[in-house]
Design a protein around this motif. Structure first.
Motif, mmCIF file in Angstrom:
data_model
loop_
_atom_site.group_PDB
_atom_site.id
_atom_site.type_symbol
_atom_site.label_atom_id
_atom_site.label_comp_id
_atom_site.label_asym_id
_atom_site.label_seq_id
_atom_site.Cartn_x
_atom_site.Cartn_y
_atom_site.Cartn_z
ATOM 1 N N ILE A 27 70.404 -21.497 -19.422
ATOM 2 C CA ILE A 27 69.440 -22.024 -20.396
ATOM 3 C C ILE A 27 68.015 -21.895 -19.860
ATOM 4 O O ILE A 27 67.787 -21.884 -18.646
ATOM 5 N N ALA A 28 67.071 -21.799 -20.788
ATOM 6 C CA ALA A 28 65.653 -21.724 -20.416
ATOM 7 C C ALA A 28 64.813 -22.419 -21.476
ATOM 8 O O ALA A 28 65.068 -22.286 -22.676
ATOM 9 N N VAL A 29 63.811 -23.157 -21.028
ATOM 10 C CA VAL A 29 62.814 -23.740 -21.917
ATOM 11 C C VAL A 29 61.484 -23.068 -21.612
ATOM 12 O O VAL A 29 61.148 -22.827 -20.449
ATOM 13 N N VAL A 30 60.743 -22.706 -22.676
ATOM 14 C CA VAL A 30 59.487 -21.963 -22.533
ATOM 15 C C VAL A 30 58.347 -22.829 -23.069
ATOM 16 O O VAL A 30 58.420 -23.339 -24.197
ATOM 17 N N LEU A 31 57.281 -22.975 -22.263
ATOM 18 C CA LEU A 31 56.193 -23.907 -22.557
ATOM 19 C C LEU A 31 54.897 -23.170 -22.891
ATOM 20 O O LEU A 31 54.502 -22.240 -22.189
ATOM 21 N N HIS A 32 54.229 -23.640 -23.934
ATOM 22 C CA HIS A 32 53.065 -22.910 -24.460
ATOM 23 C C HIS A 32 51.733 -23.353 -23.832
ATOM 24 O O HIS A 32 51.650 -24.394 -23.169
ATOM 25 N N PRO A 33 50.674 -22.554 -24.047
ATOM 26 C CA PRO A 33 49.363 -22.872 -23.454
ATOM 27 C C PRO A 33 48.685 -24.068 -24.110
ATOM 28 O O PRO A 33 49.247 -24.715 -24.994
ATOM 29 N N HIS A 34 47.464 -24.329 -23.691
ATOM 30 C CA HIS A 34 46.765 -25.584 -23.993
ATOM 31 C C HIS A 34 46.648 -25.871 -25.490
ATOM 32 O O HIS A 34 46.104 -25.064 -26.245
ATOM 33 N N ASN A 98 77.716 -26.854 -20.514
ATOM 34 C CA ASN A 98 78.427 -26.049 -19.522
ATOM 35 C C ASN A 98 77.523 -25.057 -18.796
ATOM 36 O O ASN A 98 78.010 -24.249 -18.001
ATOM 37 N N ALA A 99 76.222 -25.110 -19.076
ATOM 38 C CA ALA A 99 75.296 -24.168 -18.432
ATOM 39 C C ALA A 99 75.206 -24.435 -16.940
ATOM 40 O O ALA A 99 75.047 -25.583 -16.510
ATOM 41 N N ARG A 100 75.294 -23.364 -16.140
ATOM 42 C CA ARG A 100 75.229 -23.515 -14.681
ATOM 43 C C ARG A 100 73.841 -23.200 -14.128
ATOM 44 O O ARG A 100 73.549 -23.530 -12.982
ATOM 45 N N HIS A 101 73.021 -22.554 -14.937
ATOM 46 C CA HIS A 101 71.676 -22.194 -14.488
ATOM 47 C C HIS A 101 70.665 -22.694 -15.510
ATOM 48 O O HIS A 101 70.855 -22.550 -16.715
ATOM 49 N N CYS A 102 69.581 -23.269 -14.999
ATOM 50 C CA CYS A 102 68.554 -23.865 -15.857
ATOM 51 C C CYS A 102 67.181 -23.394 -15.375
ATOM 52 O O CYS A 102 66.827 -23.602 -14.213
ATOM 53 N N TRP A 103 66.430 -22.751 -16.252
ATOM 54 C CA TRP A 103 65.122 -22.207 -15.897
ATOM 55 C C TRP A 103 64.036 -22.802 -16.770
ATOM 56 O O TRP A 103 64.280 -23.195 -17.917
ATOM 57 N N VAL A 104 62.834 -22.856 -16.227
ATOM 58 C CA VAL A 104 61.655 -23.232 -17.005
ATOM 59 C C VAL A 104 60.618 -22.118 -16.856
ATOM 60 O O VAL A 104 60.401 -21.602 -15.752
ATOM 61 N N ALA A 105 60.043 -21.734 -17.975
ATOM 62 C CA ALA A 105 58.983 -20.721 -17.976
ATOM 63 C C ALA A 105 57.784 -21.287 -18.714
ATOM 64 O O ALA A 105 57.940 -21.942 -19.755
ATOM 65 N N GLY A 106 56.595 -21.069 -18.170
ATOM 66 C CA GLY A 106 55.399 -21.580 -18.819
ATOM 67 C C GLY A 106 54.252 -20.608 -18.697
ATOM 68 O O GLY A 106 54.161 -19.851 -17.723
ATOM 69 N N PHE A 107 53.380 -20.633 -19.693
ATOM 70 C CA PHE A 107 52.199 -19.768 -19.717
ATOM 71 C C PHE A 107 50.946 -20.628 -19.695
ATOM 72 O O PHE A 107 50.788 -21.530 -20.514
ATOM 73 N N SER A 108 50.065 -20.383 -18.714
ATOM 74 C CA SER A 108 48.775 -21.061 -18.587
ATOM 75 C C SER A 108 48.989 -22.583 -18.445
ATOM 76 O O SER A 108 49.651 -23.019 -17.510
ATOM 77 N N PHE A 109 48.464 -23.392 -19.354
ATOM 78 C CA PHE A 109 48.703 -24.843 -19.331
ATOM 79 C C PHE A 109 50.196 -25.134 -19.248
ATOM 80 O O PHE A 109 50.636 -26.048 -18.541
ATOM 81 N N GLY A 110 50.994 -24.336 -19.954
ATOM 82 C CA GLY A 110 52.446 -24.502 -19.928
ATOM 83 C C GLY A 110 53.037 -24.256 -18.556
ATOM 84 O O GLY A 110 54.057 -24.849 -18.191
ATOM 85 N N ALA A 111 52.387 -23.376 -17.758
ATOM 86 C CA ALA A 111 52.848 -23.135 -16.386
ATOM 87 C C ALA A 111 52.626 -24.384 -15.531
ATOM 88 O O ALA A 111 53.471 -24.736 -14.696
ATOM 89 N N TRP A 112 51.487 -25.035 -15.736
ATOM 90 C CA TRP A 112 51.186 -26.280 -15.002
ATOM 91 C C TRP A 112 52.197 -27.371 -15.357
ATOM 92 O O TRP A 112 52.735 -28.050 -14.474
ATOM 93 N N ILE A 113 52.490 -27.515 -16.646
ATOM 94 C CA ILE A 113 53.481 -28.500 -17.082
ATOM 95 C C ILE A 113 54.855 -28.130 -16.537
ATOM 96 O O ILE A 113 55.610 -28.992 -16.056
ATOM 97 N N GLY A 114 55.191 -26.844 -16.580
ATOM 98 C CA GLY A 114 56.497 -26.403 -16.109
ATOM 99 C C GLY A 114 56.718 -26.682 -14.636
ATOM 100 O O GLY A 114 57.814 -27.079 -14.213
ATOM 101 N N MET A 115 55.668 -26.511 -13.830
ATOM 102 C CA MET A 115 55.793 -26.778 -12.397
ATOM 103 C C MET A 115 55.968 -28.277 -12.125
ATOM 104 O O MET A 115 56.670 -28.674 -11.191
ATOM 105 N N GLN A 116 55.338 -29.108 -12.961
ATOM 106 C CA GLN A 116 55.539 -30.555 -12.817
ATOM 107 C C GLN A 116 56.963 -30.945 -13.215
ATOM 108 O O GLN A 116 57.588 -31.800 -12.570
ATOM 109 N N LEU A 117 57.461 -30.308 -14.277
ATOM 110 C CA LEU A 117 58.828 -30.575 -14.709
ATOM 111 C C LEU A 117 59.812 -30.196 -13.607
ATOM 112 O O LEU A 117 60.802 -30.898 -13.363
ATOM 113 N N VAL A 128 59.425 -19.451 -13.918
ATOM 114 C CA VAL A 128 58.469 -18.360 -14.101
ATOM 115 C C VAL A 128 57.156 -18.997 -14.535
ATOM 116 O O VAL A 128 57.114 -19.698 -15.550
ATOM 117 N N SER A 129 56.099 -18.773 -13.768
ATOM 118 C CA SER A 129 54.769 -19.287 -14.109
ATOM 119 C C SER A 129 53.851 -18.107 -14.386
ATOM 120 O O SER A 129 53.544 -17.328 -13.476
#
Length: 219
Positions: A27-34, A98-117, A128-129
């Motif tokens: 699974i992956a969640v993708v986070l948007h910019p500001h 049942n997902a064994r792998h979990c990723w977060v991807a963020g762009f710009s502001f979303g990258a900052w939020i993703g790293m905090q998550l 992925v930032s």
């Protein structure tokens, strides 16, 4: 792609959820910019990242932070947005138990939020930032960074200058037990506006990196 509405900490949140038929798909969640500078889940980088992960076999969710589109609430300086991201991950995990792998991807502001998550959720196995705004936000909370990941930016980024990104990556490299891969796309601006010269190579690097990590994890 089905539209979804799921509960957030300050009201409902609007998203787009693209599931895989396999019950144990990553699974992956993708986070948007500001949000205050036009950032939405339909931003081109976010949209393309979403499909890049889906094409690699991930069940993917992207969504609008509070106060954007049909998501309820108001902009909250990143504090509430981090809670929104956690709620989105909760929703995604509920749909994919049942997902064994979990990723977060963020762009710009979303990258900052993703790293905090990433710091809050030890269940996240990779990140992925894209164009992290290291000149605008404090990333010192990454001490230590709990998972390996990819940082990718353009050499012609005037919004988040490459030098600041290099300093951030340098600090992360000093930590033991994790591997930060840093890729720069020659000539690309903050938004990777040139589809062929910049956006496509960026997405190729993301896909190559994530596929390699998944292969390593199954060995």
């Amino acid at each position: 792609m089905p539209e979804v509405i799921f509960p957030g900490p300050d009201g409902r949140l609007e998203g787009r959820y693209h599931p895989q038929p396999k019950r144990d798909a990553p699974i992956a969640v993708v986070l948007h910019p500001h949000p205050q500078f036009g950032g939405t889940m339909n931003n081109k980088v976010v949209y393309n990242l979403h499909y890049a992960f889906y094409n690699m076999g991930f069940s993917v969710l992207r969504f609008n932070f509070r106060g954007v589109g049909r998501s309820q609430g108001e902009y909250d300086q990143g504090i509430g947005e981090l809670s929104d991201a956690a709620a989105a991950l909760d929703y995604l995990q509920t749909m994919n138990q049942n997902a064994r792998h979990c990723w977060v991807a963020g762009f710009s502001f979303g990258a900052w939020i993703g790293m905090q998550l990433l710091m809050r959720r030890p269940d996240i196995t990779g990140f992925v930032s894209v164009s992290p705004p290291a000149n605008m936000y404090d990333f010192s909370f990454l001490a230590p960074c709990p998972a390996s990941g990819l940082v990718i930016n353009g050499t012609a980024d005037r919004i988040a200058p490459p030098r600041d990104t290099e300093v951030l990556v340098g600090k992360l490299h000093e930590q033991k037990g994790i591997t930060i891969t840093h890729t720069q796309i020659e000539g690309a601006d903050h938004f990777f506006k040139d589809e062929e010269a910049h956006m496509a190579p960026m997405l190729d690097h993301v896909s190559e990196y994530v596929k390699r990590r998944l292969t390593e994890a199954t060995r």
